[in-house]
Design an enzyme around this catalytic site. Structure first.
Site, PDB file in Angstrom:
ATOM      1  N   ARG A 100       0.849  -1.182   0.000  1.00  0.00           N
ATOM      2  CA  ARG A 100       0.000   0.000   0.000  1.00  0.00           C
ATOM      3  C   ARG A 100       0.890   1.239   0.000  1.00  0.00           C
ATOM      4  NH1 ARG A 100      -3.197  -3.071  -1.486  1.00  0.00           N
ATOM      5  NH2 ARG A 100      -5.200  -3.688  -0.552  1.00  0.00           N
ATOM      6  N   HIS A 121      -0.235  -0.423 -10.348  1.00  0.00           N
ATOM      7  CA  HIS A 121      -0.931  -1.379  -9.465  1.00  0.00           C
ATOM      8  C   HIS A 121      -1.259  -2.677 -10.220  1.00  0.00           C
ATOM      9  CE1 HIS A 121      -3.278  -1.259  -5.471  1.00  0.00           C
ATOM     10  NE2 HIS A 121      -3.093  -2.511  -5.811  1.00  0.00           N
ATOM     11  N   GLU A 129      -2.348   7.673  -5.298  1.00  0.00           N
ATOM     12  CA  GLU A 129      -2.344   6.725  -6.421  1.00  0.00           C
ATOM     13  C   GLU A 129      -3.480   7.064  -7.388  1.00  0.00           C
ATOM     14  OE1 GLU A 129      -1.332   2.215  -6.158  1.00  0.00           O
ATOM     15  OE2 GLU A 129      -3.529   2.384  -6.075  1.00  0.00           O
TER      16      GLU A 129
END
Length: 338
Positions: A249, A296, A277
């Site tokens: 994360r 991701h 993000e």
């Protein structure tokens, strides 16, 4: 009882997920398998998903969800009186569940186990790349062909693993299988020395891990105590030439502090997640030649996402049969998960 009667008594289910991935997670053969255990009700499509979710759930006992499913708030659940189970064909359920889910006693399962395999493979591959300072070497390919003495490899490399999650443990297993004889340090306050010995690693404090590791790979969940865990002080402890890998994360790492360290040329970074993000356009971290940013993609991608559907369908079968669920998530467990 006739076959028709048995069909009527099967639990009712509704599938809610982003339309662009629904066909990948639940191809026709998996839909047919799911239909052997539950009666699948019509599903809202496209932009109608969020607006129509309460109506879609009105008669459902099982929600088969994935990316794109709206949160199950108290207001939504008030219009889902029959809902008893949520089978999530994706990883974390934190954006999906609310306190109302636990208060209602609804069973929740996640396919995080099925999503872990691709992340483990990806992180292990990045460790292999980081051992060779791959992005730095690639950036200087044309102008600065490295001498033999400037090249690095993995043999005997000290790798620090932050977090003995399912993925962290999987990465440790992959490193143990390597012929590189990695020396693996682990930081996880919940792991005892005995457990560490069984894993084949040594548990150390975070400061020691940072000082001694040539490569650090982050696999901790995002919790209040891990937010900003790798701050400026911790990053300053990493030796020159070290690499940081984050497939967990983004907020676990202080973005601005990492930007400064990488801009100095001292560290490499291999980041599949960032904070925020995605990074804003033109962010300096994205401009650096010693930083690899990926959108991701460590988890299940493309054909791999069918693993999630297959896992969740198997969970439905277990739930219908009254068997223990392999991916069950409880309120207590969720507090320690990603």
């Amino acid at each position: 009882m006739t076959a028709s009667d048995a069909r009527v008594e099967r639990p009712t289910a509704v599938c809610v997920m982003s339309p662009d991935i629904a066909g990948m997670i639940l191809p026709q053969e998996l839909r047919e398998e799911l239909a052997a255990y539950v009666r699948v009700l019509p599903t809202p499509a496209g932009t109608e998903v969020h607006a129509s979710l309460p109506d879609a759930l009105a008669d459902a006992e099982v929600l088969f969800s994935s990316w794109g499913c709206p949160q199950l708030t108290a207001e939504v659940l008030a219009r889902a009186p029959r809902l008893r189970a949520v089978m999530h064909a994706a990883g974390t359920v934190k954006p999906l569940v609310s306190e109302a889910v636990w208060e209602r006693g609804i069973t929740v399962s996640s396919a995080a186990d099925a999503n872990a395999g691709p992340v483990v493979s990806y992180a292990a591959a990045l460790i292999t790349l980081a051992a060779r300072r791959t992005i730095t070497m690639a950036a200087g390919y044309a102008a600065d062909w490295p001498s033999v003495g400037r090249r690095t490899g993995g043999d005997g490399l000290t790798v620090g693993i932050i977090g003995a999650s399912r993925i962290g443990r999987g990465v440790i297993t992959e490193l143990a299988r390597s012929d590189a004889d990695y020396r693996v340090l682990l930081n996880d306050p919940l792991v005892t020395d005995k457990e560490a010995r069984l894993l084949g690693v040594r548990c150390v404090e975070l400061d020691e891990l940072c000082r001694r590791s040539a490569v650090i790979s982050v696999h901790a969940p995002l919790l209040p105590e891990t937010r900003g865990l790798l701050d400026a002080a911790k990053l300053a402890l990493l030796p020159d030439g070290a690499a940081l890998i984050n497939t967990a994360r983004g907020p676990i790492v202080d973005t601005e502090a990492l930007t400064r360290e990488c801009a100095s040329g001292r560290l490499e970074a291999y980041l599949d997640v960032t904070d925020p993000e995605p990074l804003p356009s033109g962010h300096p971290l994205a401009m650096l030649p010693n930083v690899l940013l990926t959108p991701h993609i460590a988890g299940a991608q493309g054909t791999e996402v069918q693993r999630l559907g297959r896992y969740a369908v198997a969970e439905v079968a277990r739930w219908v049969a009254g068997e223990p669920l392999l991916g069950e998530v409880t309120r207590q467990l969720l507090a320690r998960l990603a």
